[in-house]
Scaffold this motif. Structure first.
Motif, PDB file in Angstrom:
ATOM      1  N   UNK A   1       0.634  -1.222  -0.065  1.00  0.00           N
ATOM      2  CA  UNK A   1       0.077   0.212  -0.038  1.00  0.00           C
ATOM      3  C   UNK A   1       0.916   1.359  -0.088  1.00  0.00           C
ATOM      4  N   UNK A   2       1.793   1.192   0.836  1.00  0.00           N
ATOM      5  CA  UNK A   2       2.905   2.280   0.903  1.00  0.00           C
ATOM      6  C   UNK A   2       3.621   2.611  -0.292  1.00  0.00           C
ATOM      7  N   UNK A   3       4.202   1.457  -0.992  1.00  0.00           N
ATOM      8  CA  UNK A   3       4.714   1.635  -2.136  1.00  0.00           C
ATOM      9  C   UNK A   3       3.857   2.179  -3.168  1.00  0.00           C
ATOM     10  N   UNK A   4       2.822   1.669  -3.310  1.00  0.00           N
ATOM     11  CA  UNK A   4       1.581   2.108  -4.348  1.00  0.00           C
ATOM     12  C   UNK A   4       1.433   3.739  -4.256  1.00  0.00           C
ATOM     13  N   UNK A   5       1.354   4.008  -2.632  1.00  0.00           N
ATOM     14  CA  UNK A   5       1.055   5.639  -2.766  1.00  0.00           C
ATOM     15  C   UNK A   5       2.452   6.450  -3.021  1.00  0.00           C
ATOM     16  N   UNK A   6       3.704   5.730  -3.056  1.00  0.00           N
ATOM     17  CA  UNK A   6       4.838   6.547  -3.240  1.00  0.00           C
ATOM     18  C   UNK A   6       4.913   6.620  -4.692  1.00  0.00           C
ATOM     19  N   UNK A   7       4.868   5.478  -5.362  1.00  0.00           N
ATOM     20  CA  UNK A   7       4.958   5.665  -6.920  1.00  0.00           C
ATOM     21  C   UNK A   7       3.752   6.160  -7.597  1.00  0.00           C
ATOM     22  N   UNK A   8       2.631   6.279  -7.022  1.00  0.00           N
ATOM     23  CA  UNK A   8       1.345   7.028  -7.621  1.00  0.00           C
ATOM     24  C   UNK A   8       1.686   8.539  -7.589  1.00  0.00           C
ATOM     25  N   UNK A   9       2.537   8.911  -6.386  1.00  0.00           N
ATOM     26  CA  UNK A   9       2.603  10.348  -6.210  1.00  0.00           C
ATOM     27  C   UNK A   9       1.675  10.978  -5.307  1.00  0.00           C
ATOM     28  N   UNK A  10       0.884   9.949  -4.650  1.00  0.00           N
ATOM     29  CA  UNK A  10      -0.213  10.828  -3.913  1.00  0.00           C
ATOM     30  C   UNK A  10       0.419  11.216  -2.366  1.00  0.00           C
ATOM     31  N   UNK A  11       1.708  10.924  -2.289  1.00  0.00           N
ATOM     32  CA  UNK A  11       2.338  11.386  -0.905  1.00  0.00           C
ATOM     33  C   UNK A  11       2.510  12.942  -1.078  1.00  0.00           C
ATOM     34  N   UNK A  12       2.425  13.374  -2.305  1.00  0.00           N
ATOM     35  CA  UNK A  12       2.818  14.672  -2.628  1.00  0.00           C
ATOM     36  C   UNK A  12       1.464  15.702  -2.438  1.00  0.00           C
ATOM     37  N   UNK A  13       1.281  16.406  -1.590  1.00  0.00           N
ATOM     38  CA  UNK A  13      -0.038  17.101  -1.166  1.00  0.00           C
ATOM     39  C   UNK A  13      -0.375  18.110  -2.432  1.00  0.00           C
ATOM     40  N   UNK A  14       0.560  18.610  -3.211  1.00  0.00           N
ATOM     41  CA  UNK A  14       0.521  19.416  -4.128  1.00  0.00           C
ATOM     42  C   UNK A  14      -0.363  18.560  -5.585  1.00  0.00           C
ATOM     43  N   UNK A  15       0.074  17.233  -5.778  1.00  0.00           N
ATOM     44  CA  UNK A  15      -0.469  16.871  -6.601  1.00  0.00           C
ATOM     45  C   UNK A  15      -1.993  16.184  -6.393  1.00  0.00           C
ATOM     46  N   UNK A  16      -2.120  16.143  -4.908  1.00  0.00           N
ATOM     47  CA  UNK A  16      -3.619  16.002  -4.600  1.00  0.00           C
ATOM     48  C   UNK A  16      -4.389  17.074  -4.844  1.00  0.00           C
ATOM     49  N   UNK A  17      -4.046  18.071  -4.425  1.00  0.00           N
ATOM     50  CA  UNK A  17      -4.785  19.434  -4.449  1.00  0.00           C
ATOM     51  C   UNK A  17      -4.669  19.852  -6.070  1.00  0.00           C
ATOM     52  N   UNK A  18      -3.811  19.457  -6.922  1.00  0.00           N
ATOM     53  CA  UNK A  18      -3.923  19.644  -8.236  1.00  0.00           C
ATOM     54  C   UNK A  18      -5.326  18.697  -8.860  1.00  0.00           C
ATOM     55  N   UNK A  19      -5.531  17.771  -8.122  1.00  0.00           N
ATOM     56  CA  UNK A  19      -6.673  16.958  -8.714  1.00  0.00           C
ATOM     57  C   UNK A  19      -7.949  17.463  -8.187  1.00  0.00           C
ATOM     58  N   UNK A  20      -7.930  18.086  -7.005  1.00  0.00           N
ATOM     59  CA  UNK A  20      -9.079  18.926  -6.565  1.00  0.00           C
ATOM     60  C   UNK A  20      -9.358  20.001  -6.990  1.00  0.00           C
ATOM     61  N   UNK A  21      -8.390  20.540  -7.722  1.00  0.00           N
ATOM     62  CA  UNK A  21      -8.594  21.961  -8.497  1.00  0.00           C
ATOM     63  C   UNK A  21      -9.252  22.054  -9.811  1.00  0.00           C
TER      64      UNK A  21
END
Lengths: 150, 140
Positions: B13-33
């Motif tokens: 699960x952790x490796x998946x989160x790291x590879x997908x880039x979801x640990x980067x808050x800016x990437x997540x906010x980029x999706x919500x934007x």
């Protein structure tokens, strides 16, 4: 709507997502437990008031694996970014996330991935709710509020 | 054996989160934007995850139903309340605000905190306090 092609990373997103899905599928398939991070987190925090059971043991093991992941030498893993900005909004956000996920019994993993995969209507409602306020919040913070400030 | 499975799943699960880039808050906010420059990556993370998990979970549930083994589903979240109630809706709405402000949901926050980011660590501590406040308010 403008797609941000510069930051869009379809392949690592899909690949990483499939690993997350594999993790959730294995955990459910082999132990019938739901890989919900907020559920695991809140259950472990409540531990001191309860006795250590077999349920807390698997949760501890899952958390240990999750926390170990960034210490592995991964070839294509994106580094966890350090958000810039003030601490106060981050602390308030943490409070809201902790409070909300406790009340709703789940977050993006429990309701989002596991719940939707189990075709749970309850989880679909949860996902629509947090996606809605998440998008609304980012829109307000990035586009509406800065324009209102002098 | 359950412990080993859970550990490996946590790691995946952790490796998946790291590879997908979801640990980067800016990437997540980029999706919500969605009204600004929209980064659809998170949608593909969800699609990849559900694409793998859904067939497996549906198979497991059919398998359980065939055996008609109600005891097996005892610890299962299926047996939890399926009601769509106020705590579910209000809790999710509140979580969405925290998610939007920070760009962190609980999983990535824990991974980022473990990799030594002080801000993520503060966020996780605040999350713990938030959960504690919710537990207090429910007891009354």
């Amino acid at each position: 709507m403008n797609i941000d092609w510069q930051h869009f990373t379809p392949w690592t997103a899909l690949g990483g997502g499939m690993l997350i899905g594999l993790s959730a599928a294995l955990l459910y398939g082999l132990t019938r437990q739901v890989a919900g991070i907020s559920g695991i987190f809140h259950a472990l925090l409540a531990l001191p008031s309860r006795r250590l059971t077999a349920d807390s043991a698997w949760r501890l093991a899952f958390l240990a694996g999750l926390l170990l992941a960034p210490w592995l030498p991964l070839p294509i893993a994106a580094a966890a970014a350090n958000p810039q900005g003030a601490l106060a909004p981050l602390l308030v956000a943490g409070l809201l996330t902790g409070y909300g996920t406790w009340m709703a019994h789940g977050c993006t993993s429990g309701h989002g991935i596991c719940g939707l995969s189990r075709l749970s209507l309850r989880s679909l409602v949860a996902v629509l709710c947090f996606m809605f306020t998440g998008m609304l919040t980012v829109t307000l913070v990035r586009h509406v509020l800065p324009g209102m400030l002098p | 054996m359950r412990i080993v499975i859970a550990f490996v799943c946590g790691l995946l699960f952790g490796i998946g989160l790291l590879i997908s880039g979801m640990v980067d808050p800016d990437k997540v906010r980029g999706f919500l934007d969605i009204t600004g420059q929209w980064d659809p990556s998170l949608a593909l993370v969800m699609a990849g995850a559900i694409g793998v998990a859904m067939p497996c979970m549906q198979w497991a549930r059919r398998h359980d139903a065939q055996r008609n083994d109600t005891a097996a589903g005892k610890g299962d979240a299926d047996s939890e309340s399926r009601r769509i109630d106020r705590p579910l809706i209000i809790g999710s709405l509140v979580f969405g605000i925290g998610w939007g402000v920070s760009g962190y949901c609980p999983g990535p926050a824990l991974v980022a905190a473990s990799s030594g980011h002080a801000t993520a660590l503060w966020y996780v501590l605040a999350m713990a306090v938030g959960g504690w406040l919710a537990a207090l308010s429910r007891k009354r």
